[in-house]
Design an enzyme around this catalytic site. Structure first.
Site, PDB file in Angstrom:
ATOM      1  N   LYS A  52     -22.237  25.112  51.784  1.00 61.11           N
ATOM      2  CA  LYS A  52     -23.081  25.779  52.091  1.00 61.11           C
ATOM      3  C   LYS A  52     -21.553  27.075  52.325  1.00 61.11           C
ATOM      4  CE  LYS A  52     -27.130  24.157  51.651  1.00 61.11           C
ATOM      5  NZ  LYS A  52     -26.939  22.734  51.175  1.00 61.11           N
ATOM      6  N   GLY A 185     -32.943  18.834  38.690  1.00 63.36           N
ATOM      7  CA  GLY A 185     -33.759  19.548  39.038  1.00 63.36           C
ATOM      8  C   GLY A 185     -34.369  19.619  40.137  1.00 63.36           C
ATOM      9  N   TYR A 187     -33.190  19.767  44.760  1.00 59.29           N
ATOM     10  CA  TYR A 187     -32.723  20.691  45.100  1.00 59.29           C
ATOM     11  C   TYR A 187     -30.502  20.683  45.114  1.00 59.29           C
ATOM     12  CZ  TYR A 187     -36.544  20.213  47.801  1.00 59.29           C
ATOM     13  OH  TYR A 187     -38.281  19.596  48.096  1.00 59.29           O
ATOM     14  N   ILE A 188     -30.665  19.532  45.445  1.00 54.72           N
ATOM     15  CA  ILE A 188     -28.650  19.312  45.041  1.00 54.72           C
ATOM     16  C   ILE A 188     -28.478  19.453  43.417  1.00 54.72           C
ATOM     17  CG2 ILE A 188     -27.075  17.892  44.348  1.00 54.72           C
ATOM     18  CD1 ILE A 188     -28.277  15.866  46.666  1.00 54.72           C
ATOM     19  N   GLY A 189     -29.375  19.144  42.757  1.00 58.80           N
ATOM     20  CA  GLY A 189     -29.151  19.927  41.218  1.00 58.80           C
ATOM     21  C   GLY A 189     -28.996  21.933  40.796  1.00 58.80           C
ATOM     22  N   GLU A 191     -28.621  24.098  43.565  1.00 61.93           N
ATOM     23  CA  GLU A 191     -27.807  24.256  44.149  1.00 61.93           C
ATOM     24  C   GLU A 191     -26.645  24.634  43.649  1.00 61.93           C
ATOM     25  OE1 GLU A 191     -27.614  23.321  48.363  1.00 61.93           O
ATOM     26  OE2 GLU A 191     -29.451  23.732  49.323  1.00 61.93           O
ATOM     27  N   GLY A 273     -31.036  11.873  42.596  1.00 66.67           N
ATOM     28  CA  GLY A 273     -31.496  10.560  44.228  1.00 66.67           C
ATOM     29  C   GLY A 273     -30.574  10.532  44.601  1.00 66.67           C
ATOM     30  N   ASP A 314     -31.058   8.740  57.783  1.00 64.76           N
ATOM     31  CA  ASP A 314     -31.318   9.370  56.706  1.00 64.76           C
ATOM     32  C   ASP A 314     -31.944   7.476  55.980  1.00 64.76           C
ATOM     33  OD1 ASP A 314     -31.115  11.522  57.026  1.00 64.76           O
ATOM     34  OD2 ASP A 314     -29.477  11.693  55.404  1.00 64.76           O
ATOM     35  N   HIS A 458     -38.465  47.640  62.237  1.00 71.77           N
ATOM     36  CA  HIS A 458     -38.383  48.657  60.476  1.00 71.77           C
ATOM     37  C   HIS A 458     -37.267  48.790  60.411  1.00 71.77           C
ATOM     38  CE1 HIS A 458     -40.143  50.239  56.945  1.00 71.77           C
ATOM     39  NE2 HIS A 458     -38.993  51.658  57.082  1.00 71.77           N
TER      40      HIS A 458
END
Length: 473
Positions: A52, A185, A187-189, A191, A273, A314, A458
């Site tokens: 990040k 394709g 999350y890792i790929g 990002e 993976g 994990d 708003h």
């Protein structure tokens, strides 16, 4: 070998192991933390924190190139990959050194080495300094996590290792690759593919499945595909890699033969993976059962098939998120330290790991973010409820229009009779933060009409939750 006995031995210093080591030591338990590489686990060292941090740099580059859309002109922008890498290293180092100091100040024995079981509650440790230790404990907690999986592809092992990257090594590049081919394709790929495209690489993404992020709803995945292609990333779905060819000469391309054609690039990112770090633990010696994929089998209190031995994070499978690992810490702390916690410690109400954890939230940090909580479309048949679903493009959100961030969509599924919110996705600017609002509402038992009637400030992204429900059907 020297032998030491502890009240508690924790193998691996991930996002549940580290706080548990501090908690047990603070409660007066003699505690050892065994760590092979670095304190903090994947999240701090190779996952959330560094990725990040780099994604933030990529967004600055992206906004810089879009500055004329906002009426701002600037000089030519250059990417300093060395500076990006060093910024990432500095932030990671600040977390790891701080965590280590806290462990030591609490009296935890931190032993750096590789551990394996020799008996149910005994571990042999090959220390990083070349020495050896035997460590035993009344209680053992396994927090060894997962590592990037390496696919079995003909010719892959013959490629120059500096050009075959995984989610760890890709963050140590000193230069932006000319052409990065991403295998996967998920999350890792996505990002990393988007990040390096923004830093100046040509990016090709090859995905075996028929859609990106296969766990997501089809309409969400299709919207995300449009966004990724809009970012000029070349995406190929339903594509299997058959073989890879190349040489050790870094100025020559790597060639990938696939079911849909031939692709050539300078670097490959393996994003196919992760696999649990259980194969080196000699679990048979401790009588610890694993699944076919190698994850440790646990009960609803995280105990393994060996009494007094627990698996956290994990390594036991399930949702592989830092926040779930930290939830394991809370479960263990409540069950095993409940009577020893300080009076100021908040009371624990969750003492078991839910088998489904239906309300597990998560965020993919593409730009825009994809935040989700609750059920997906595939779950609806099992619910035996009449449901309604609302979808709304982010281009209908005033704040998104004002900030020129209209890509994406929002989606919510509710119980048609009771009004209960069952699932929510926000693929949009700050999608994770918007999702958290709905998650909080779900936790509190609010109905969709409560959000529709809420008075949000708003202009804010949150006030889109006034309007989404008009599209229920």
């Amino acid at each position: 070998m020297s032998s030491t006995h502890y009240d508690v031995v924790i193998v691996g210093s991930g996002q549940s192991g580290t706080p548990l080591a501090n908690a047990f030591a603070s409660a007066g338990r003699k505690t050892a933390l065994l760590e092979r590489a670095h304190v903090g686990g994947t999240c701090i060292n190779e996952g959330c924190t560094p990725t990040k941090t780099m994604i933030a740099s990529g967004r600055v580059a992206y906004l810089g190139r879009r500055s004329t859309d906002y009426g701002i002109r600037h000089r030519d922008m250059r990417v300093d990959m060395g500076k990006i890498r060093q910024r990432k290293r500095d932030i990671v180092n600040s977390w790891t050194t701080g965590s280590l100091k806290k462990l030591e100040s609490n009296g935890v024995d931190v032993l750096f080495g590789t551990a394996r079981f020799s008996a149910p509650k005994t571990l042999n440790v090959d220390m990083n300094d070349g020495s050896h230790k035997v460590v035993g404990g009344d209680m053992i907690l396994i927090n060894t996590g997962e590592r990037p999986a390496r696919p079995h592809i003909q010719g892959l092992d013959a490629i120059d290792p500096s050009r075959v990257l995984d989610s760890t090594s890709v963050m140590e590049l000193g230069q932006v690759p000319d052409h990065l081919i991403v295998l996967g394709g998920g999350y890792i790929g996505l990002e990393f593919g988007q990040l390096f495209k923004r830093l100046g690489a040509k990016v090709t993404l090859l995905q075996r499945a028929r859609q990106l992020v296969p766990r997501e709803d089809v309409d969400v995945a299709e919207t995300l595909l449009d966004i990724i292609r809009d970012d000029d990333i070349d995406v190929h779905l339903s594509t299997d890699v058959l073989s890879i060819a190349g040489t050790n000469q870094t100025d020559l391309p790597i060639s990938l033969e696939t079911t849909t054609g031939t692709f050539r690039g300078t670097h490959i990112l393996l994003a196919t993976g992760r696999t649990p770090n259980t194969d080196m633990l000699n679990l048979d010696a401790a009588g610890i059962r694993t699944t076919g994929r190698g994850h440790i089998v646990i009960d609803d209190k995280l105990e393994t098939s060996a009494p007094g031995v627990y698996a956290i994070g994990d390594v036991h499978g399930g949702p592989a998120f830092t926040h779930m690992s930290y939830d394991d810490f809370r479960i263990i702390r409540s069950n095993l330290l409940g009577d020893s916690m300080a009076p100021t410690t908040p009371p624990m109400t969750t003492t078991k790991a839910s088998k489904s954890r239906v309300l597990t939230p998560y965020v993919m940090y593409t730009d825009p973010q994809l935040g989700h909580v609750g059920v997906h479309d595939r779950d609806l048949k099992e619910l035996d409820r009449k449901t309604m679903t609302a979808t709304m493009p982010m281009s209908y959100v005033a704040r998104a229009i004002e900030t020129e961030e209209t890509r994406g969509m929002m989606k919510a599924t509710v119980d048609a009779k009771t009004g209960e919110i069952l699932g929510f996705t926000c693929l949009g600017v700050e999608g994770g933060e918007v999702m958290a609002i709905v998650q909080t509402a779900m936790m509190g038992g609010l109905k969709w009409w409560d959000l529709e009637a809420a008075v949000f400030a708003h202009p804010s992204l949150a006030e889109s939750l006034n309007n989404l429900w008009a599209y229920l059907k």
